[in-house]
Design an enzyme around this catalytic site. Sequence first.
Site, PDB file in Angstrom:
ATOM      1  N   ARG A   1       0.989  -1.127  -0.034  1.00 16.12           N
ATOM      2  CA  ARG A   1       0.177   0.177  -0.134  1.00 16.12           C
ATOM      3  C   ARG A   1       1.000   1.140   0.261  1.00 16.12           C
ATOM      4  O   ARG A   1       1.664   1.335   0.934  1.00 16.12           O
ATOM      5  CB  ARG A   1      -0.795   0.128   0.964  1.00 16.12           C
ATOM      6  CG  ARG A   1      -2.124   0.994   1.166  1.00 16.12           C
ATOM      7  CD  ARG A   1      -3.115   0.706   2.133  1.00 16.12           C
ATOM      8  NE  ARG A   1      -2.754   0.941   3.329  1.00 16.12           N
ATOM      9  CZ  ARG A   1      -3.320   1.391   4.476  1.00 16.12           C
ATOM     10  NH1 ARG A   1      -4.773   2.009   3.866  1.00 16.12           N
ATOM     11  NH2 ARG A   1      -2.892   1.802   5.624  1.00 16.12           N
TER      12      ARG A   1
ATOM     13  N   THR B   1      -0.749   7.653  -1.300  1.00 18.11           N
ATOM     14  CA  THR B   1      -2.120   7.539  -2.184  1.00 18.11           C
ATOM     15  C   THR B   1      -3.078   6.379  -1.476  1.00 18.11           C
ATOM     16  O   THR B   1      -4.223   6.551  -1.829  1.00 18.11           O
ATOM     17  CB  THR B   1      -2.048   7.082  -3.410  1.00 18.11           C
ATOM     18  OG1 THR B   1      -1.281   5.859  -3.633  1.00 18.11           O
ATOM     19  CG2 THR B   1      -0.807   8.169  -4.069  1.00 18.11           C
TER      20      THR B   1
ATOM     21  N   ASP C   1      -3.024 -10.593  12.924  1.00 24.01           N
ATOM     22  CA  ASP C   1      -2.153 -10.473  11.593  1.00 24.01           C
ATOM     23  C   ASP C   1      -1.956 -12.085  11.201  1.00 24.01           C
ATOM     24  O   ASP C   1      -1.209 -12.624  11.847  1.00 24.01           O
ATOM     25  CB  ASP C   1      -0.956  -9.636  11.561  1.00 24.01           C
ATOM     26  CG  ASP C   1      -0.465  -9.502  10.392  1.00 24.01           C
ATOM     27  OD1 ASP C   1      -0.377  -8.434  10.003  1.00 24.01           O
ATOM     28  OD2 ASP C   1       0.091 -10.444   9.710  1.00 24.01           O
TER      29      ASP C   1
ATOM     30  N   ASP D   1       1.690 -12.682  10.355  1.00 24.33           N
ATOM     31  CA  ASP D   1       2.622 -12.862  11.545  1.00 24.33           C
ATOM     32  C   ASP D   1       2.169 -14.092  12.077  1.00 24.33           C
ATOM     33  O   ASP D   1       3.202 -14.923  12.902  1.00 24.33           O
ATOM     34  CB  ASP D   1       2.214 -11.631  12.477  1.00 24.33           C
ATOM     35  CG  ASP D   1       3.255 -10.378  11.994  1.00 24.33           C
ATOM     36  OD1 ASP D   1       3.713 -10.775  11.366  1.00 24.33           O
ATOM     37  OD2 ASP D   1       2.659  -9.305  12.501  1.00 24.33           O
TER      38      ASP D   1
HETATM   39  N1  URA Z   1      -4.978  -8.777   7.653  1.00 30.30           N
HETATM   40  C1  URA Z   1      -4.778  -9.592   8.525  1.00 30.30           C
HETATM   41  O1  URA Z   1      -3.859 -10.454   8.649  1.00 30.30           O
HETATM   42  N2  URA Z   1      -5.592  -9.471   9.673  1.00 30.30           N
HETATM   43  C2  URA Z   1      -6.604  -8.512   9.655  1.00 30.30           C
HETATM   44  O2  URA Z   1      -7.398  -8.654  10.664  1.00 30.30           O
HETATM   45  C3  URA Z   1      -6.660  -7.689   8.435  1.00 30.30           C
HETATM   46  C4  URA Z   1      -5.965  -7.654   7.549  1.00 30.30           C
END
Ligand code: URA
Length: 210
Positions: free
Chosen positions: A105, A109, A201, A204
């Site tokens: 990202r 922008t 995430d 992760d």
């Molecule tokens: N990406 C992720 O890994 N977790 C989220 O909650 C949103 C996007």
Amino acid sequence: MSEHLTVVDHPLVQHKLTLMRDKGTSTAGFRQLLREITLLLAYEVTREMPLTTRHIETPMEEMDAPILSGKKLALVSILRAGNGMLDGVLELIPSARVGFVGLYRDEETLEPVQYYFKAPEGLKDRLVIAVDPMLATGNSSAAAIDLLKEAGATDIRFLCLLASPEGVARMKEAHSDVKIVTAALDRELNSKGYIMPGLGDAGDRMFGTK
Ligand code: URA
């Protein structure tokens, strides 16, 4: 649930998803569960694969038996978390070709920018299954589908683990022809773009980077 969205409510899927959401689940456990749950979701996302018949002989008699018509498949991982879903699908469909889409990202922008794209040849003749565990804002998913369409894909499904209402709406607006299969439709996105209640995430958690 609609034509556009399928939530797989099978008890095994829901059980594994709960274990994945639990913050006490280890990285190894999370990765293993993601592989298993993806295999079950792959069963649903391939439900409409075309069949033909083959004339065979069972030990009892001859018959015309259903068999896949041989439409080729391309599995496309949206980096990096999509990679955690590759093994589950490939276990079910070992001959699938695999592609990768990498987007980041732009901080100014806020638009997704492509940094990697590699897709199998002949996308236009293939069923394309794009995989990304989290359909959050839907911006990068919609951009990934744009790239696949530019490369010739016409028959695309999107396979994820969790979807947000915002992400589903964004995908429907941008690509109403792309059916989404997920294990759950969660409540909402938070202000940072995370799915709530979600699982954190996904990258992760599967790669142990946090
Ligand atoms: N990406 C992720 O890994 N977790 C989220 O909650 C949103 C996007």
